[in-house]
Each structure stands twice: as C-alpha cells, then as structure tokens.
Design a protein around this motif. Structure first.
Motif, PDB file in Angstrom:
ATOM      1  N   VAL A 130       3.740 -45.780  24.055  1.00 11.31           N
ATOM      2  CA  VAL A 130       3.738 -47.040  24.801  1.00 11.31           C
ATOM      3  C   VAL A 130       2.557 -47.903  24.359  1.00 11.31           C
ATOM      4  O   VAL A 130       2.701 -49.108  24.118  1.00 11.31           O
ATOM      5  CB  VAL A 130       3.686 -46.764  26.322  1.00 11.31           C
ATOM      6  CG1 VAL A 130       3.522 -48.054  27.106  1.00 11.31           C
ATOM      7  CG2 VAL A 130       4.923 -46.012  26.764  1.00 11.31           C
ATOM      8  N   ILE A 131       1.396 -47.290  24.236  1.00  9.49           N
ATOM      9  CA  ILE A 131       0.203 -48.034  23.818  1.00  9.49           C
ATOM     10  C   ILE A 131       0.382 -48.585  22.409  1.00  9.49           C
ATOM     11  O   ILE A 131       0.090 -49.754  22.141  1.00  9.49           O
ATOM     12  CB  ILE A 131      -1.048 -47.134  23.904  1.00  9.49           C
ATOM     13  CG1 ILE A 131      -1.339 -46.799  25.366  1.00  9.49           C
ATOM     14  CG2 ILE A 131      -2.252 -47.791  23.251  1.00  9.49           C
ATOM     15  CD1 ILE A 131      -2.363 -45.695  25.554  1.00  9.49           C
ATOM     16  N   VAL A 132       0.887 -47.754  21.502  1.00  9.52           N
ATOM     17  CA  VAL A 132       1.107 -48.204  20.125  1.00  9.52           C
ATOM     18  C   VAL A 132       2.152 -49.316  20.101  1.00  9.52           C
ATOM     19  O   VAL A 132       1.988 -50.316  19.398  1.00  9.52           O
ATOM     20  CB  VAL A 132       1.527 -47.022  19.226  1.00  9.52           C
ATOM     21  CG1 VAL A 132       2.000 -47.507  17.871  1.00  9.52           C
ATOM     22  CG2 VAL A 132       0.379 -46.046  19.075  1.00  9.52           C
ATOM     23  N   GLY A 133       3.220 -49.160  20.867  1.00 14.97           N
ATOM     24  CA  GLY A 133       4.253 -50.193  20.921  1.00 14.97           C
ATOM     25  C   GLY A 133       3.719 -51.518  21.426  1.00 14.97           C
ATOM     26  O   GLY A 133       4.035 -52.581  20.875  1.00 14.97           O
ATOM     27  N   CYS A 134       2.886 -51.463  22.460  1.00  9.80           N
ATOM     28  CA  CYS A 134       2.285 -52.696  22.978  1.00  9.80           C
ATOM     29  C   CYS A 134       1.354 -53.324  21.946  1.00  9.80           C
ATOM     30  O   CYS A 134       1.337 -54.543  21.781  1.00  9.80           O
ATOM     31  CB  CYS A 134       1.525 -52.403  24.269  1.00  9.80           C
ATOM     32  SG  CYS A 134       2.581 -52.024  25.670  1.00  9.80           S
ATOM     33  N   ALA A 135       0.584 -52.483  21.263  1.00  9.50           N
ATOM     34  CA  ALA A 135      -0.332 -53.011  20.253  1.00  9.50           C
ATOM     35  C   ALA A 135       0.439 -53.663  19.108  1.00  9.50           C
ATOM     36  O   ALA A 135       0.031 -54.707  18.592  1.00  9.50           O
ATOM     37  CB  ALA A 135      -1.224 -51.890  19.724  1.00  9.50           C
ATOM     38  N   LEU A 136       1.553 -53.061  18.713  1.00 10.65           N
ATOM     39  CA  LEU A 136       2.345 -53.635  17.624  1.00 10.65           C
ATOM     40  C   LEU A 136       3.095 -54.894  18.055  1.00 10.65           C
ATOM     41  O   LEU A 136       3.331 -55.787  17.239  1.00 10.65           O
ATOM     42  CB  LEU A 136       3.326 -52.592  17.082  1.00 10.65           C
ATOM     43  CG  LEU A 136       2.694 -51.400  16.367  1.00 10.65           C
ATOM     44  CD1 LEU A 136       3.772 -50.388  15.993  1.00 10.65           C
ATOM     45  CD2 LEU A 136       1.944 -51.850  15.129  1.00 10.65           C
ATOM     46  N   ALA A 137       3.485 -54.941  19.325  1.00  7.50           N
ATOM     47  CA  ALA A 137       4.239 -56.091  19.817  1.00  7.50           C
ATOM     48  C   ALA A 137       3.330 -57.272  20.154  1.00  7.50           C
ATOM     49  O   ALA A 137       3.790 -58.404  20.260  1.00  7.50           O
ATOM     50  CB  ALA A 137       5.053 -55.701  21.051  1.00  7.50           C
TER      51      ALA A 137
END
Length: 91
Positions: A31-38
């Motif tokens: 979730v954290i990685v997805g938010c950072a990428l988005a």
C-alpha cells in the motif's frame, strides 16, 4: 507465578507481537509503495520501454514474465519447478 513462568509468558507474547508486526508490515508495504508510485511527481510522464520484464524469486528462478512475442503481448506465470501455471496472450 515464578520468575521463569513470567519470563516464558513474556517471551511468548513478544513472539506473537513480532509475528503480528511482520504480517502488518507485509500488508502495508504494498500500500505504501503503491501510494508513493501513484503520487504525482515532477517525473510523471516518463516512459519506460522494454521488450520483456521478468519476475524472479530470491534464487534467480523465473516465476513470471511480461513481454512481446510474434503472437503479441504475453503475460505468463510459472511455479518454482518451472511448470507453466497461467498465460495470457493478446493479439
């Protein structure tokens, strides 16, 4: 309750807490990685080009691939023994 019993109980509770924290980390990390990428950035709009992306495990065994063949785009997954498990071929 003796000191040994209390220590044993505390060690057991510590193990449970570590296990819960590990699961929480594995659940929240994507979730954290997805938010950072988005998250919009100055580099948004950059293009990455490749003819093939390969997924591998920590031992270097191929477990999946996304690529382009003569038949079109392909998404494929294998198990740890190399047996094909799923494949999507676009046209």
């Amino acid at each position: 309750m003796t000191i040994e019993e209390r220590l044993s109980k505390l060690e057991h509770e510590l193990d449970l807490t570590k296990r819960r924290n590990r699961w929480l980390w594995f659940a929240l990390f994507p979730v954290i990685v997805g938010c950072a990428l988005a998250w919009p950035s100055e580099k948004a709009g950059k293009v990455i080009r490749a003819s093939k992306f390969v997924l591998e495990d920590k031992w270097g065994h191929d477990l999946g691939a996304l690529g382009v063949t003569e038949a079109g785009p392909v998404l494929a997954f294998w198990d740890e023994k190399g047996t094909p498990r799923a494949q999507l071929i676009g046209s």
